[in-house]
Motif scaffolding. Structure first.
Motif, short mmCIF file in Angstrom:
data_model
loop_
_atom_site.label_atom_id
_atom_site.label_comp_id
_atom_site.label_asym_id
_atom_site.label_seq_id
_atom_site.Cartn_x
_atom_site.Cartn_y
_atom_site.Cartn_z
N ARG A 1 63.53 -34.04 -2.91
CA ARG A 1 64.08 -35.26 -3.50
C ARG A 1 65.36 -35.70 -2.79
O ARG A 1 65.65 -36.89 -2.73
CB ARG A 1 64.28 -35.06 -5.00
CG ARG A 1 62.93 -34.93 -5.71
CD ARG A 1 63.03 -34.62 -7.18
NE ARG A 1 61.68 -34.52 -7.75
CZ ARG A 1 61.41 -34.06 -8.95
NH1 ARG A 1 62.39 -33.65 -9.75
NH2 ARG A 1 60.15 -33.98 -9.37
N GLU B 1 64.01 -37.53 0.23
CA GLU B 1 63.54 -38.86 -0.17
C GLU B 1 64.72 -39.82 -0.32
O GLU B 1 64.67 -40.97 0.14
CB GLU B 1 62.78 -38.78 -1.49
CG GLU B 1 61.40 -38.18 -1.38
CD GLU B 1 60.61 -38.36 -2.66
OE1 GLU B 1 59.37 -38.39 -2.58
OE2 GLU B 1 61.23 -38.47 -3.75
N TRP C 1 60.33 -47.16 -0.47
CA TRP C 1 60.13 -46.09 -1.45
C TRP C 1 58.69 -45.61 -1.53
O TRP C 1 58.43 -44.52 -2.03
CB TRP C 1 60.68 -46.50 -2.81
CG TRP C 1 59.81 -47.38 -3.68
CD1 TRP C 1 58.91 -48.33 -3.29
CD2 TRP C 1 59.77 -47.36 -5.11
NE1 TRP C 1 58.33 -48.92 -4.38
CE2 TRP C 1 58.84 -48.34 -5.50
CE3 TRP C 1 60.44 -46.63 -6.09
CZ2 TRP C 1 58.55 -48.60 -6.84
CZ3 TRP C 1 60.15 -46.90 -7.42
CH2 TRP C 1 59.21 -47.86 -7.79
N ASP C 2 57.73 -46.41 -1.03
CA ASP C 2 56.34 -45.97 -1.04
C ASP C 2 56.01 -45.07 0.16
O ASP C 2 54.91 -44.54 0.24
CB ASP C 2 55.39 -47.17 -1.05
CG ASP C 2 55.64 -48.13 0.09
OD1 ASP C 2 56.60 -48.92 -0.02
OD2 ASP C 2 54.91 -48.08 1.09
N HIS D 1 57.90 -40.31 0.11
CA HIS D 1 57.30 -39.07 -0.40
C HIS D 1 56.58 -38.31 0.71
O HIS D 1 56.78 -37.10 0.88
CB HIS D 1 56.34 -39.40 -1.54
CG HIS D 1 55.60 -38.19 -2.07
ND1 HIS D 1 56.21 -37.22 -2.82
CD2 HIS D 1 54.30 -37.80 -1.92
CE1 HIS D 1 55.33 -36.28 -3.13
NE2 HIS D 1 54.17 -36.60 -2.58
N HIS E 1 62.56 -42.73 -6.95
CA HIS E 1 61.53 -42.95 -7.97
C HIS E 1 62.01 -42.59 -9.37
O HIS E 1 61.25 -42.67 -10.32
CB HIS E 1 60.29 -42.12 -7.63
CG HIS E 1 59.86 -42.26 -6.20
ND1 HIS E 1 60.02 -41.25 -5.29
CD2 HIS E 1 59.29 -43.30 -5.54
CE1 HIS E 1 59.57 -41.66 -4.10
NE2 HIS E 1 59.14 -42.90 -4.22
N ASP F 1 55.35 -40.94 -7.94
CA ASP F 1 55.34 -41.25 -6.50
C ASP F 1 54.07 -40.80 -5.78
O ASP F 1 54.02 -40.80 -4.55
CB ASP F 1 56.56 -40.62 -5.82
CG ASP F 1 56.56 -39.09 -5.90
OD1 ASP F 1 55.57 -38.50 -6.40
OD2 ASP F 1 57.56 -38.48 -5.48
N SER G 1 51.01 -44.27 -3.11
CA SER G 1 51.86 -45.17 -2.35
C SER G 1 51.45 -46.63 -2.52
O SER G 1 52.31 -47.53 -2.54
CB SER G 1 51.85 -44.80 -0.87
OG SER G 1 50.53 -44.84 -0.34
N LEU H 1 52.96 -47.79 -5.77
CA LEU H 1 54.40 -47.99 -5.62
C LEU H 1 54.70 -49.31 -4.91
O LEU H 1 55.61 -50.04 -5.29
CB LEU H 1 55.01 -46.83 -4.83
CG LEU H 1 55.24 -45.52 -5.58
CD1 LEU H 1 55.69 -44.44 -4.61
CD2 LEU H 1 56.28 -45.69 -6.67
N ARG I 1 60.96 -51.09 -11.07
CA ARG I 1 61.60 -49.93 -10.45
C ARG I 1 62.53 -49.30 -11.47
O ARG I 1 62.91 -49.94 -12.47
CB ARG I 1 62.42 -50.35 -9.23
CG ARG I 1 61.64 -50.99 -8.10
CD ARG I 1 62.57 -51.32 -6.95
NE ARG I 1 63.12 -50.11 -6.35
CZ ARG I 1 62.77 -49.64 -5.15
NH1 ARG I 1 61.87 -50.27 -4.43
NH2 ARG I 1 63.32 -48.54 -4.67
#
Length: 239
Positions: A88, A91, A102-103, A106, A136, A171, A174, A177, A186
């Motif tokens: 995390r 990320e 953000w997609d 991960h 996320h 997450d 994708s 997201l 979000r």
């Protein structure tokens, strides 16, 4: 829960770390942690999962809890939360410093988390200002102290007419997201909860003054809390 900052007592392979992380996620989602569910989570055959679980038991990282369920030992949980923390943090670094969408973060973090040294982990955390959550909304285990991995309520369970604050979004998909980002859904955003169309139809939500339809599988990826409830009849009229 035990501290996440402790000198490692054994070296783990990337595959072993992936399994430990999968157990943390399954527990937090309230799912039965069995060989089958673990195999599905890490996308391997049940026979492969069984073989890995034997290795993890031999290392004192997991144990049986009766029946066919598997649980992390205290030792295993410490290792697992270190992996979750690294994932995390990576990320968050990718999203905030390198502007990776953000997609995409991960999958990139899945590759990088195993190579991160404790020193680089600390540097990243310091550079980011010791963040508590990733892009996320997933909580980042602290260097030391307790960690709560529990998920808040899903959007599809919110009452009609309510105002729902998004706190966390799964997450694992994708494409989902990317679509939610296009809608403006979000963590930190508050949406209005409208009606659910009958016969398995979508849930209507209001985002920034615009109504849109979310299929129930998509709505179940969005988690948070109800801020307050409005008049359901007014919501129907406005939509």
């Amino acid at each position: 829960m035990s501290s996440t900052r402790e000198a490692p007592c054994c070296e783990l392979s990337a595959s072993m770390e992936d399994y430990l992380k999968a157990l943390v996620h399954l527990e937090a989602e309230g799912r039965a942690v069995t060989t089958g569910s673990i195999a599905h989570r890490v996308e391997v055959a049940p026979s492969s999962a069984s073989a890995m679980l034997r290795r993890l038991r031999g290392a004192g990282l997991v144990e049986g809890s009766g029946g066919h369920e598997v649980v992390l030992t205290d030792h295993g949980r410490r290792h697992a939360l270190r992996v979750v923390r690294r994932h995390r943090l990576v990320e968050t670094f990718l999203a905030e410093i390198l502007d990776v969408p953000w997609d995409e973060v991960h999958e990139e973090a899945e590759r990088l988390e195993h190579a991160l040294s404790p020193a680089l982990e600390d540097r990243i955390a310091t550079r980011l200002g010791e963040p508590s959550h990733d892009p996320h909304g997933d909580p980042i285990p602290p260097r030391d102290g307790e960690h709560d991995e529990a998920w808040p309520d899903p959007l599809d369970a919110a009452p009609t007419g309510g105002r729902f604050r998004v706190e966390r979004v799964s997450d694992r998909d994708s494409d989902a997201l990317r679509y939610l980002d296009e809608l403006g859904v979000r963590p930190g955003v508050t949406v209005g909860v409208g009606e659910r169309d009958p016969f398995g139809g979508p849930l209507w939500v209001e985002v920034a003054g615009r109504w849109c339809a979310l299929g129930l599988p998509l709505a179940r990826l969005v988690h948070g809390s109800v801020e307050h409830t409005e008049d359901a009849a007014r919501v129907r009229r406005s939509r």
